[in-house]
Scaffold this motif. Structure first.
Motif, PDB file in Angstrom:
ATOM      1  N   GLY A 136     -24.048  23.165 -13.220  1.00  0.00           N
ATOM      2  CA  GLY A 136     -25.234  22.978 -14.052  1.00  0.00           C
ATOM      3  C   GLY A 136     -25.034  21.912 -15.115  1.00  0.00           C
ATOM      4  O   GLY A 136     -25.902  21.059 -15.330  1.00  0.00           O
ATOM      5  N   LEU A 177     -26.809  32.100 -17.216  1.00  0.00           N
ATOM      6  CA  LEU A 177     -26.276  30.778 -16.844  1.00  0.00           C
ATOM      7  C   LEU A 177     -26.270  29.842 -18.050  1.00  0.00           C
ATOM      8  O   LEU A 177     -25.267  29.179 -18.328  1.00  0.00           O
ATOM      9  CB  LEU A 177     -27.115  30.169 -15.724  1.00  0.00           C
ATOM     10  N   TYR A 178     -27.396  29.794 -18.754  1.00  0.00           N
ATOM     11  CA  TYR A 178     -27.485  28.919 -19.924  1.00  0.00           C
ATOM     12  C   TYR A 178     -26.497  29.350 -21.008  1.00  0.00           C
ATOM     13  O   TYR A 178     -25.889  28.515 -21.664  1.00  0.00           O
ATOM     14  CB  TYR A 178     -28.930  28.885 -20.452  1.00  0.00           C
ATOM     15  N   MET A 224     -23.128  28.020 -19.963  1.00  0.00           N
ATOM     16  CA  MET A 224     -23.023  26.567 -20.150  1.00  0.00           C
ATOM     17  C   MET A 224     -22.822  26.232 -21.628  1.00  0.00           C
ATOM     18  O   MET A 224     -21.987  25.411 -21.992  1.00  0.00           O
ATOM     19  CB  MET A 224     -24.272  25.858 -19.609  1.00  0.00           C
TER      20      MET A 224
END
Lengths: 292, 292
Positions: free
Chosen positions: A115, A31-32, A35
């Motif tokens: 996010g 996920l990071y 992003m």
């Protein structure tokens, strides 16, 4: 001079952005990564630069307020990630690279957008220099501009209007939400952090309104006249999608006239301001002549 | 007694939620309709009720803080709207009604989720009774819990883990993010608004940790034992998707044992707290025995 200012301010913004979003554990690493992929893909960084320039024109250093100044770029990035999704504009390329969902899949792209959006508010709250009241005003300004009353409202109206020829008046509502609101928030945040007087605020807000509009008109013009090299994406997508634009409504020449009028109105708004507004005025010319 | 408390608190929450999200213009009407569709679809409203119950247990009325107490339900709703999308869980029904994207299309459902998420932060900032510092702490608590360090992280990990059998330890990381973080934020917000001492906060946080875990374990059990009438959606979706759950990892009996242990730990955490924690303890039993 503006060119160097933009270059230095972009570097200032990007070096801070690059320091953000380290995954707290192995489980969330993907996920990071997704992003960061979109956040660090480049771009003009025009919104944080605008906040920075407003503060500097009023004699306040943006340095201690980085979290608050740069958060808006996370919001802008999230809006691009969601806008590129197949359910929305369905774009494969952005800034010359594959869009988030083409690399990470639609599901993770939705979450990467979520996010980035949520983290922007977290980041703003984590600044230690602004007063709680200033911070709260900044969060409110950004949330209002980014949310259903602003950008999300404009995006939704855009989506609903696809394939329908919409009149110029509605087009302005659309863009005031889709693009203008976030430009205006960039300026508002600069004003809040500079503790500007209500009179000064009013002048800057008029400037911001016109600047947002100018950005959209030139965006529409570039979609007709730009090259894939300059834009980093295929031009002509508006026409392909039969979208109403300033060019489709006013013609290319009419759109250019409108852009020049808008640029003039933006500069006039700053004419009576006390601070050094050289950069803010040069930004107007830069938008008129931009090629991407 | 708990039954009446839940009923009254749900009504209190829902009458406030119903007063929100009126479209500012005709152009954004469809977006607002889609946000209200999901927000007012029902549900247990357990998160705002939890905040309310924490405040009341510490002798503080939630009434003047409605914006802050109820904002979390907008966050929860957004997470369901995005979670139901074809790119994520691909669910057609939620609480016995068609999911947002089945009614409004995938694009508008993405934007409705974005709008609910962003508006939650706007709403929190608009309260006029809390101090700016309290408000800022609440925004930060909610953003951290809902964002990539919390719920979005858990969702992404869940998405990445589909079809893979994940060990119990990772399952706990997943649920601490996906469900636990927002439960804990509901409690934190109640503590911030009640100006609780650090000692009291620690006890309530342990309670919140266990409550979030309990909620997830019973959710997994219900996916095996629940009926479509009670759940308002098809049971068995975890198994169909080959998802790791507390039931798949521990068996149904093992999951029930784990639920009872967790319930006990939640109650023990509140044993030495001064306030009236009757409702909070009853909530634990309610979760153990819930049928939806």
């Amino acid at each position: 001079m503006l060119k160097e200012y933009l270059k230095a301010s972009k570097a200032w913004t990007e070096s801070y952005l690059a320091s953000l979003l380290e995954s707290p554990n192995a489980e969330y690493a993907k996920l990071y990564e997704s992003m960061r992929y979109s956040l660090l893909m480049g771009g003009k960084r025009i919104r944080p630069i605008l906040t920075k320039a407003v503060m500097e024109s009023l004699g306040v250093s943006p340095e201690p307020y980085k979290e608050i100044v740069c958060a808006i770029e996370l919001i802008h990035t999230y809006s691009l990630v969601h806008d590129d999704l197949p359910a929305m504009d369905n774009d494969d390329y952005r800034r010359g690279s594959l869009t988030n969902h083409k690399v990470y899949g639609d599901g993770l792209a939705i979450l990467a957008g979520d996010g980035l959006l949520t983290y922007a508010f977290q980041l703003m709250c984590q600044n230690k220099v602004a007063t709680p009241s200033q911070q709260l005003q900044c969060v409110l300004a950004l949330a209002k501009a980014a949310g259903p009353e602003g950008m999300v409202g404009g995006q939704a109206f855009d989506l609903e209007s696809e394939g329908r020829h919409i009149p110029l008046e509605e087009l302005q509502v659309l863009h005031r939400g889709k693009t203008g609101a976030l430009f205006l928030a960039a300026i508002e945040i600069g004003l809040i952090l500079s503790k500007a007087t209500p009179e000064v605020q009013a002048s800057y807000r008029t400037y911001g309104d016109q600047l947002g509009l100018l950005f959209q008109i030139t965006d529409d013009i570039l979609d007709v006249t730009g090259t894939i090299e300059d834009l980093g994406k295929m031009p002509g997508s508006d026409e392909k999608q039969d979208k109403s634009t300033y060019v489709s409504e006013l013609g290319e020449k009419g759109a250019r006239t409108k852009a020049n009028e808008t640029a003039k109105a933006a500069k006039v708004a700053l004419a009576n301001v006390d601070g050094d507004t050289t950069i803010l005025e040069a930004l107007v010319d830069y938008l008129v002549h931009r090629t991407n």
